[in-house]
Motif scaffolding. Structure first.
Motif, mmCIF file in Angstrom:
data_model
loop_
_atom_site.group_PDB
_atom_site.id
_atom_site.type_symbol
_atom_site.label_atom_id
_atom_site.label_comp_id
_atom_site.label_asym_id
_atom_site.label_seq_id
_atom_site.Cartn_x
_atom_site.Cartn_y
_atom_site.Cartn_z
ATOM 1 N N GLY A 1 45.787 34.804 35.588
ATOM 2 C CA GLY A 1 45.657 34.631 37.052
ATOM 3 C C GLY A 1 44.281 34.220 37.484
ATOM 4 O O GLY A 1 44.009 34.078 38.694
ATOM 5 N N GLU A 2 43.347 34.008 36.571
ATOM 6 C CA GLU A 2 41.978 33.601 36.910
ATOM 7 C C GLU A 2 41.925 32.190 37.486
ATOM 8 O O GLU A 2 41.009 31.831 38.220
ATOM 9 C CB GLU A 2 41.091 33.662 35.654
ATOM 10 C CG GLU A 2 40.607 35.051 35.316
ATOM 11 C CD GLU A 2 39.670 35.050 34.112
ATOM 12 O OE1 GLU A 2 38.773 34.198 34.090
ATOM 13 O OE2 GLU A 2 39.855 35.882 33.212
ATOM 14 N N TYR A 3 42.859 31.393 37.116
ATOM 15 C CA TYR A 3 42.859 29.974 37.506
ATOM 16 C C TYR A 3 42.908 29.834 39.037
ATOM 17 O O TYR A 3 42.351 28.893 39.605
ATOM 18 C CB TYR A 3 44.053 29.275 36.860
ATOM 19 C CG TYR A 3 44.080 27.777 37.063
ATOM 20 C CD1 TYR A 3 43.249 26.949 36.320
ATOM 21 C CD2 TYR A 3 44.907 27.200 38.040
ATOM 22 C CE1 TYR A 3 43.259 25.578 36.522
ATOM 23 C CE2 TYR A 3 44.930 25.835 38.244
ATOM 24 C CZ TYR A 3 44.099 25.022 37.482
ATOM 25 O OH TYR A 3 44.111 23.663 37.671
ATOM 26 N N PHE A 4 43.573 30.785 39.692
ATOM 27 C CA PHE A 4 43.777 30.692 41.139
ATOM 28 C C PHE A 4 42.661 31.384 41.934
ATOM 29 O O PHE A 4 42.670 31.361 43.162
ATOM 30 C CB PHE A 4 45.131 31.321 41.514
ATOM 31 C CG PHE A 4 46.281 30.690 40.775
ATOM 32 C CD1 PHE A 4 46.745 29.433 41.146
ATOM 33 C CD2 PHE A 4 46.872 31.335 39.698
ATOM 34 C CE1 PHE A 4 47.803 28.848 40.456
ATOM 35 C CE2 PHE A 4 47.919 30.748 39.013
ATOM 36 C CZ PHE A 4 48.391 29.510 39.394
ATOM 37 N N LEU A 5 41.695 32.019 41.228
ATOM 38 C CA LEU A 5 40.579 32.670 41.918
ATOM 39 C C LEU A 5 39.544 31.648 42.363
ATOM 40 O O LEU A 5 39.413 30.575 41.753
ATOM 41 C CB LEU A 5 39.919 33.707 41.014
ATOM 42 C CG LEU A 5 40.751 34.923 40.600
ATOM 43 C CD1 LEU A 5 39.990 35.720 39.561
ATOM 44 C CD2 LEU A 5 41.088 35.799 41.805
ATOM 45 N N LYS A 6 38.764 32.035 43.406
ATOM 46 C CA LYS A 6 37.695 31.162 43.883
ATOM 47 C C LYS A 6 36.479 31.314 42.970
ATOM 48 O O LYS A 6 36.390 32.246 42.183
ATOM 49 C CB LYS A 6 37.339 31.528 45.317
ATOM 50 C CG LYS A 6 38.442 31.164 46.304
ATOM 51 C CD LYS A 6 38.059 31.595 47.712
ATOM 52 C CE LYS A 6 39.196 31.266 48.681
ATOM 53 N NZ LYS A 6 38.871 31.688 50.055
ATOM 54 N N LYS B 1 32.726 34.558 39.440
ATOM 55 C CA LYS B 1 31.374 35.004 39.059
ATOM 56 C C LYS B 1 31.245 36.514 39.153
ATOM 57 O O LYS B 1 30.644 37.160 38.296
ATOM 58 C CB LYS B 1 30.344 34.334 39.968
ATOM 59 C CG LYS B 1 30.047 32.898 39.576
ATOM 60 C CD LYS B 1 28.958 32.319 40.459
ATOM 61 C CE LYS B 1 28.642 30.873 40.046
ATOM 62 N NZ LYS B 1 27.597 30.265 40.901
ATOM 63 N N ARG B 2 31.849 37.100 40.259
ATOM 64 C CA ARG B 2 31.797 38.536 40.437
ATOM 65 C C ARG B 2 32.510 39.259 39.287
ATOM 66 O O ARG B 2 32.032 40.268 38.763
ATOM 67 C CB ARG B 2 32.450 38.909 41.769
ATOM 68 C CG ARG B 2 32.145 40.360 42.192
ATOM 69 C CD ARG B 2 32.964 40.748 43.401
ATOM 70 N NE ARG B 2 32.682 39.870 44.528
ATOM 71 C CZ ARG B 2 33.527 39.652 45.554
ATOM 72 N NH1 ARG B 2 34.711 40.240 45.557
ATOM 73 N NH2 ARG B 2 33.205 38.839 46.573
ATOM 74 N N LYS B 3 33.651 38.709 38.894
ATOM 75 C CA LYS B 3 34.416 39.322 37.787
ATOM 76 C C LYS B 3 33.629 39.277 36.465
ATOM 77 O O LYS B 3 33.606 40.236 35.688
ATOM 78 C CB LYS B 3 35.743 38.587 37.620
ATOM 79 C CG LYS B 3 36.730 39.347 36.762
ATOM 80 C CD LYS B 3 38.031 38.595 36.659
ATOM 81 C CE LYS B 3 39.018 39.381 35.808
ATOM 82 N NZ LYS B 3 40.298 38.668 35.629
ATOM 83 N N GLU C 1 30.883 41.879 36.538
ATOM 84 C CA GLU C 1 31.449 43.217 36.303
ATOM 85 C C GLU C 1 31.709 43.477 34.824
ATOM 86 O O GLU C 1 31.433 44.566 34.297
ATOM 87 C CB GLU C 1 32.745 43.377 37.110
ATOM 88 C CG GLU C 1 32.510 43.619 38.590
ATOM 89 C CD GLU C 1 33.802 43.608 39.403
ATOM 90 O OE1 GLU C 1 34.881 43.487 38.769
ATOM 91 O OE2 GLU C 1 33.731 43.711 40.631
ATOM 92 N N GLU C 2 32.216 42.470 34.139
ATOM 93 C CA GLU C 2 32.488 42.591 32.690
ATOM 94 C C GLU C 2 31.192 42.785 31.913
ATOM 95 O O GLU C 2 31.117 43.601 30.989
ATOM 96 C CB GLU C 2 33.216 41.341 32.187
ATOM 97 C CG GLU C 2 34.681 41.300 32.578
ATOM 98 C CD GLU C 2 35.354 40.002 32.167
ATOM 99 O OE1 GLU C 2 34.678 39.168 31.533
ATOM 100 O OE2 GLU C 2 36.550 39.826 32.493
ATOM 101 N N ILE C 3 30.144 42.023 32.316
ATOM 102 C CA ILE C 3 28.836 42.129 31.635
ATOM 103 C C ILE C 3 28.248 43.524 31.847
ATOM 104 O O ILE C 3 27.721 44.152 30.920
ATOM 105 C CB ILE C 3 27.868 41.032 32.142
ATOM 106 C CG1 ILE C 3 28.343 39.648 31.651
ATOM 107 C CG2 ILE C 3 26.443 41.300 31.672
ATOM 108 C CD1 ILE C 3 27.736 38.478 32.415
ATOM 109 N N LYS C 4 28.339 44.029 33.126
ATOM 110 C CA LYS C 4 27.798 45.359 33.431
ATOM 111 C C LYS C 4 28.541 46.457 32.662
ATOM 112 O O LYS C 4 27.929 47.430 32.195
ATOM 113 C CB LYS C 4 27.888 45.616 34.939
ATOM 114 C CG LYS C 4 26.794 44.928 35.731
ATOM 115 C CD LYS C 4 26.959 45.182 37.225
ATOM 116 C CE LYS C 4 25.852 44.462 38.021
ATOM 117 N NZ LYS C 4 26.024 44.652 39.482
#
Length: 354
Positions: free
Chosen positions: A259-264, A269-271, A274-277
Motif C-alpha cells: 500500500g506504499e504506492y498510494f502514499l504521498k 518520508k515520515r514512514k 519511523e523505521e530508522i528510529k
C-alpha cells in the motif's frame, strides 16, 4: 555294481604316466618361442645362473637365450623337442625368474605335478599407501603369515613389487589366489588360514570325503565400522520441474502489495524516518544490555554448613594444661634437666683428675 562315490574319487598315490619320446616320435612341426623382459636389478643374478637354466632346459630339448642389451630372455623349441608342453613350462620358468623367484624354486616348474600362478595385485587397490599396508599384511610379522600359507598349501610364494608368484600343486595355487585377492579386498589372511587348517584336518577323515564341510567351517561376520562423518552442508538436489521459476517481484509490485504506492511523498518520508528510529532504538537497547552485563554480580556458591564435632571425642583438658606447664618451665634452647645433671657430673670428674 560299483558305488558312484568310488568312481568320482582318485585313488591314493595315483600318478599320470610321464610323456616320453615314444608318445611323439616324429617331434613338432613348427618352432615356437616365447620372450619376456626382466628388470635391471635381476641382471647380475640371471647372468650367474644362466648356464644352469640352459642345462635344465636342454634336458627337454629347449634352447634358452639371454639378451643383456635388450634385457630379455627367450626360449625356443628345437627339432629334437618331442613334448609340446615343454615350451609352456619354459615360458613359465623365465617368467618366474624375471619376478625374483630363485632358480632352485623356479626350476621345479619343469616337473609334471607342479604349476605356477603370477597374481597381479597392483591395480586392485587405488591408494599406494593402502596397497603397501595390505601387501605387508600378506607377509605378516617377520614373514610368519606367508610361511603359514606356504605350509598349508604346499606352495612356494614370492611377493615382489606389484605381483605375487606362487609355485606348487594346482589345488594349492587355487587357495593361494583366493587368500591373496581377499587380502587386497581388506579381508585379513588369518581368517582364510584358519579355514585351511580346518580343511586339512577334515581331509584326513575318509568318512567326511563325500560330505559337505560347511557345518565345520567357521563363519566370520563382518563388523560394521563407525558410520562415515556426514558433511555439515548437505547439497540436496531440488525436484525437477519442467516449468520455469516464477518471475521475481519488482519494487513497484512490492509497494502495491503493502500500500506504499498510494502514499504521498511526505507520508513515505515520515514512514522511513519511523523505521530508522525504531532500528536505532533497538541497537541502543542491545548496546546498553551488553554494558550492563559487567555490573551484574556473579552467583555466589551456597555456604556449606560445618558439621558439629561429635560429643564422643572429648578433649582431655587436664592433660593439655600439664603440657603447657612443662613447656613454660623449659627455657628456649636449654637442655633437659637429666642431660644437665649428667654434664655437671662429667665436669666434676675432670676437675678431680686434674
Amino acid at each position: 555294481a560299483v558305488d558312484e562315490s568310488e568312481l568320482l574319487t582318485v585313488p591314493d598315490g595315483w600318478k599320470e604316466p610321464a610323456f616320453t619320446r615314444e608318445d611323439n616320435p616324429k617331434g613338432l612341426l613348427e618352432e615356437s618361442s616365447f620372450a619376456t623382459l626382466f628388470p635391471k636389478y635381476r641382471e647380475a643374478y640371471l647372468k650367474e645362473c644362466w648356464p644352469l637354466v640352459q642345462k635344465s632346459l636342454g634336458e627337454h630339448y629347449v634352447n634358452a637365450a639371454l639378451d643383456l642389451i635388450e634385457g630379455s630372455m627367450t626360449v625356443t623349441t628345437t627339432k629334437k623337442t618331442f613334448d609340446p608342453y615343454a615350451i609352456i613350462r619354459a615360458r613359465d620358468l623365465i617368467k618366474l625368474l624375471a619376478r625374483s623367484v630363485p632358480f632352485e624354486q623356479a626350476v621345479r616348474i619343469l616337473q609334471d605335478d607342479v604349476a605356477c600362478d603370477i597374481i597381479k595385485i597392483g591395480s586392485l587397490v587405488r591408494k599406494r599407501e593402502t596397497f603397501i599396508k595390505r601387501r605387508a599384511r600378506l607377509l605378516g610379522p617377520k614373514g610368519s603369515t606367508l610361511k603359514a600359507l606356504e605350509l598349508l598349501t604346499n606352495c612356494y610364494i614370492m611377493v615382489q613389487g606389484n605381483t605375487v608368484s606362487a609355485l606348487g600343486p594346482f589345488s594349492g595355487l587355487k587357495e593361494v589366489r583366493k587368500v591373496v585377492l581377499d587380502t587386497m579386498k581388506n579381508i585379513h589372511p588369518i581368517y582364510n588360514i584358519k579355514t585351511l587348517m580346518i580343511k586339512r584336518e577334515l581331509a584326513k577323515d575318509p568318512e567326511l570325503r563325500t560330505q559337505s564341510w560347511e557345518r565345520f567351517l567357521p563363519k566370520f561376520k563382518r563388523k560394521n565400522l563407525k558410520k562415515r562423518k556426514e558433511p555439515k552442508k548437505k547439497n540436496t538436489k531440488k525436484e525437477y520441474t519442467p516449468f520455469p521459476p516464477p518471475q521475481p517481484e519488482s519494487q513497484i509490485d512490492k509497494e502495491l502489495a503493502s500500500g506504499e504506492y498510494f502514499l504521498k511523498e511526505r507520508q513515505k518520508k515520515r514512514k522511513q524516518m519511523e523505521e530508522i528510529k525504531a532500528k536505532q532504538a533497538d541497537a541502543i537497547k542491545r548496546r546498553q544490555e551488553e554494558r550492563n552485563k559487567a555490573f551484574i554480580p556473579p552467583k555466589e556458591k551456597p555456604v556449606v554448613k560445618t558439621k558439629k564435632a561429635s560429643s564422643e571425642k572429648k578433649i582431655d583438658i587436664e592433660a593439655i594444661k600439664e603440657k603447657v606447664k612443662n613447656a613454660k618451665k623449659k627455657k628456649l634452647g636449654a637442655l633437659p634437666e637429666e642431660e644437665v645433671k649428667l654434664k655437671m657430673a662429667a665436669d666434676e670428674k675432670k676437675k678431680k683428675k686434674k
